[in-house]
Design a protein around this motif. Structure first.
Motif, PDB file in Angstrom:
ATOM      1  N   LEU B 128      -7.062   5.242  -5.532  1.00  0.00           N
ATOM      2  CA  LEU B 128      -7.410   4.831  -4.167  1.00  0.00           C
ATOM      3  C   LEU B 128      -7.140   5.938  -3.151  1.00  0.00           C
ATOM      4  N   LEU B 139     -10.813  -3.977   0.745  1.00  0.00           N
ATOM      5  CA  LEU B 139     -10.652  -3.565  -0.656  1.00  0.00           C
ATOM      6  C   LEU B 139     -11.044  -4.707  -1.578  1.00  0.00           C
ATOM      7  N   GLU B 143      -8.563  -3.515  -6.404  1.00  0.00           N
ATOM      8  CA  GLU B 143      -7.979  -2.434  -5.596  1.00  0.00           C
ATOM      9  C   GLU B 143      -6.724  -2.917  -4.885  1.00  0.00           C
ATOM     10  N   ARG B 146      -3.951  -2.900  -7.211  1.00  0.00           N
ATOM     11  CA  ARG B 146      -3.464  -1.547  -7.482  1.00  0.00           C
ATOM     12  C   ARG B 146      -2.578  -1.047  -6.313  1.00  0.00           C
TER      13      ARG B 146
END
Lengths: 582, 217
Positions: B128, B139, B143, B146
């Protein structure tokens, strides 16, 4: 690296949620400041309006039975009826006319021999002339007395009606009954009620004619005596008998009427003695006779009567010097003129300047008879208005009866002089008005408004606390995940509470500041555009109002918001949030 | 380093007692990758809460580096959690009004240049690097998760606890997330304890412990 959980980040990133709350609170604070300032303004304006009492004591007659015009009016009316009868008698058989006719009927030869006959003719003609005039005078005089009597009784009925309506405000029956009973009368009399001063001019006119008649009658008596003496020297002269008996009766009736009318005009008994005695009180700077009157002005909290001092010319200058005021434009009123000089704030509040007019003709609530021309604008620390004493007492019957005194104590002697005056007045029909009394009256008036205002502020504070507390809760629930996570990863409950407290404190303090700032801006504009032009007093930067009076709102909102959110944070179980599957 | 001895966690409902964790003992060695699997309600999440100090056990003891949780005050236990443990949950729990990089630094113990650089490095490592300033709602779910992993690692914790970190992700993304944790362990960062009901996610684990009815099999 900045702290992502900083307050600035919170406020800046959540401005859509924070700003409405700030806005609501700021508006409420603005509202509180505006209402409080207006209330404070009402008080300050009232203090300023009656500020002249801070340096003087007004001795005013009380409204008593003796003071009531009803008694002398009724007596005068009876006397007037007597005089009317006597005037009729003078004109009737054995009166002036028949005597005059008899004298005129004497043979021309005799009249040529006796010059006194010609004199009798002239005097009798004069007497007839004045008698006719007096008869003419007495009709409107009697009418005016009746009107004044009815106006007085109407005032009593009206006072009674007001009392009934005050006691039973929801019952319109007394009002309807009153209007039904008095409708015709009101329509006929009320338009003339402003011209009651005519009564006095009618009295003056009647008095002048009565004096003329008396003089003529005296001359006639003297002439008829001469004629009788001359006639006796001539044989068989048919001299008519003199109407001296009728004339004497008329004279005594007229004397009684004159005395009765005089009592209408007399001021409060004892005023002269009080004037002399009060001037001797130790600590008295000066004393002035005062034919006081009032102007109707607006004080925001309602209309009030601004006191005008009806003093002589030296008294006007003394009063101005006492307050440190000065004539800023024009001049002081001339003696015996319907003129007024008044403080510029009062002039502004009445929308007049030099050349303008004030008085009952223009505003029915002015206790200033007819119309007075504004000839002077006074500027200085104390608001004051002056009118000529002589004009008031010589032209207005009622004002003559309501004369008082202005007693000015030396600085520091106010209480001593007040106490001495009070002792001096005792149970006589006078009353003292001084600053403590006036201030207490003003405070009492404002107290009711104050109570209403306090109630409103409390209401606003409670409602706002609930609304903002609710918004806080909603916002808090939306951030539950954030707090759950922070609690899970190692932020203690108290750390979270502290964080929320700072956030709430920031919002409320910001709203407080914005509200006060907005209030100062609004009040400044309002003060310039409305208050000053209307002669009203407003302290825009009254920090007592701006800070202390508004403090309960942010405080309550903060405490209420924090207590609800804080309670939830104390009971926060991060696992219950983590395990939520929504 | 992290040890549990005869851990018991009971839930009472009236007179009934449910044993969420029933006499469990285990050790998590430094640098190890432990997988906890089991069906729903088997007590694996409860065991993780006990090991991480999020819950106090009904019985038994947990020690971390010699510190017995029973002897620690609530404040000290919170501090221990903050300093030495990292967490990844089934939901990302990102703060909505913060950017990705700011969300990562929420977990940091110190806020300085090094931490900022490390946070950026972590986000780059989780793929990212070009979305540092994106907000969570900008996002994808994967994402976000993460970012949550990066947040759990930013203060270099001794133990990372991950409770069903892949449950709301597709398999490929789930593998990516678990491999990020495995990488952290391999890089010598610390131990990893992953709770999942999907054994496929634990291919890199040193040990996979199965739980059923509150007990370890």
């Amino acid at each position: 690296m900045t702290n992502p959980l900083s307050l600035w980040n919170f406020y800046f990133r959540n401005k859509r949620k924070v700003l409405p709350v700030v806005g609501i609170l700021a508006l409420a604070i603005l509202g509180v400041v505006v209402t409080d300032s207006l209330l404070a303004s009402a008080r300050e304006t009232a203090y300023a309006t009656f500020g002249s009492y801070q340096k003087l004591i007004l001795v005013a007659p009380r409204a008593t039975r003796d003071q009531d015009l009803a008694n002398p009016l009724q007596e005068s009316l009876s006397r007037l009826r007597d005089v009317q009868l006597q005037v009729d008698s003078l004109d009737g058989p054995g009166g002036i006319s028949s005597y005059y006719d008899a004298v005129v009927a004497l043979p021309a030869r005799l009249r040529g021999q006796l010059p006194s006959v010609q004199q009798v003719e002239v005097d009798a003609a004069n007497a007839r002339y004045y008698a006719a005039r007096l008869r003419g005078d007495l009709v409107p005089l009697g009418d005016l007395i009746v009107r004044v009597q009815r106006l007085q009784s109407e005032e009593k009925s009206f006072t009674q009606l007001v009392q009934q309506l005050t006691e039973r405000p929801n019952d319109p029956r007394p009002l309807i009954t009153y209007l039904q009973q008095h409708q015709t009368w009101l329509q006929s009399v009320v338009p003339d009620s402003a011209q009651l001063g005519r009564l006095q001019s009618a009295v003056i006119s009647a008095s002048a004619d009565a004096n003329g008649l008396q003089a003529s009658l005296q001359a006639l008596s003297r002439d008829s005596a001469n004629l009788n003496t001359s006639g006796q020297s001539l044989a068989n002269l048919p001299v008519p008998p003199s109407p001296s008996g009728t004339i004497d009766q008329f004279k005594s009736a007229l004397d009684r009427l004159t005395a009765s009318l005089g009592s209408i005009e007399e001021p409060q008994p004892g005023l002269d003695k009080l004037l002399a005695d009060s001037a001797r009180i130790p600590g008295t700077a000066f004393v002035k006779r005062d034919a006081y009157s009032n102007l109707d002005i607006n004080l925001l909290a309602g209309n009030a009567q601004f006191d005008l001092y009806g003093v002589d010319q030296p008294g006007m200058a003394q009063l101005l010097a006492l307050y440190g005021d000065r004539v800023a434009a024009g001049r002081l009123p001339r003696p015996n003129a319907n003129e007024i000089a008044v403080s510029e704030e009062i002039a502004r509040s009445r929308h007049v300047w030099i050349g303008g007019q004030l008085g009952n003709n223009l505003d029915e609530l002015d206790r200033l008879p007819d119309a007075f021309s504004v000839v002077g604008i006074i500027r200085g620390p104390t608001r004051i208005g002056v009118i000529p004493l002589d004009y008031m007492t010589q032209h207005y019957l009622f004002e003559r009866r309501y004369q008082g005194l202005v007693v000015v104590p030396q600085s520091g002697h106010e209480q001593v002089v007040h106490d001495q005056l009070q002792k001096m007045i005792g149970s006589t029909a006078f009353r003292l008005f001084d600053w403590p009394y006036i201030k207490a009256k003003i405070d009492s008036l404002i107290q009711n408004l104050d109570a209403i205002n306090r109630f409103l502020v409390i209401l606003v504070t409670i409602v706002l606390s609930l609304v903002v507390g609710l918004l806080n809760n909603l916002f808090f629930r939306q951030r539950m995940n954030e707090f759950g996570l922070l609690a899970a990863v190692g932020y203690g409950r108290w750390a979270l509470i502290r964080r929320v407290a700072w956030e709430s404190l920031g919002v409320t303090v910001a709203a407080w500041g914005v509200g006060i700032g907005a209030a100062i801006a609004v009040l400044s504009w309002f003060n310039t555009s409305f208050m000053v032009p209307h002669g009203l007093v407003m302290n825009v930067f009254d920090w007592n109002v701006l800070l202390l009076h508004t403090l309960p709102i942010p405080l309550m909102v903060f405490l209420f918001g924090m207590s609800t959110v804080g309670w939830q944070l104390l009971r926060l179980d991060p696992i219950s949030i983590i395990e939520r599957r929504d | 380093m992290l040890a549990a001895q005869d851990l018991v966690l009971d839930y009472r409902s009236g007179t009934a007692i449910a044993h969420a964790v029933d006499t469990v003992s285990l050790r998590v060695e430094r640098g190890s990758f432990i997988g906890l699997i089991g069906p729903s309600g088997s007590g694996k999440s409860s065991l993780m809460y006990l090991l991480s100090g999020l819950k106090r056990p009904t019985g038994g003891a947990v020690t971390f580096d010699g510190h017995d949780y029973r002897e620690l005050s609530a404040a000290r236990l919170i501090r221990l959690r903050r300093q030495h443990f990292g967490f990844v949950f089934q939901q990302h729990f990102l703060v909505n009004y913060l950017s990705a990089i700011e969300n990562v630094t929420v977990g940091a113990l110190r806020r300085n240049h090094d931490t900022a650089a490390y946070a950026q490095e972590l986000l780059r490592r989780v793929g990212l690097g070009d979305k540092l300033q994106k907000r969570p709602y900008q996002l994808s779910i994967g994402e976000r998760q993460r970012v949550a992993v990066a947040r759990a690692l930013v203060h270099r914790p001794a133990v990372v606890f991950a409770d069903e970190p892949t449950a709301s992700l597709d398999q490929a993304t789930g593998h990516e997330v678990v491999s990020l944790l495995a990488e952290y362990r391999q890089a010598g960062g610390g131990s990893v304890v992953v709770v999942t009901h999907d054994p496929a996610m634990l291919t890199g684990a040193d040990r996979v412990l199965q739980m059923r009815d509150g007990r370890l099999n």
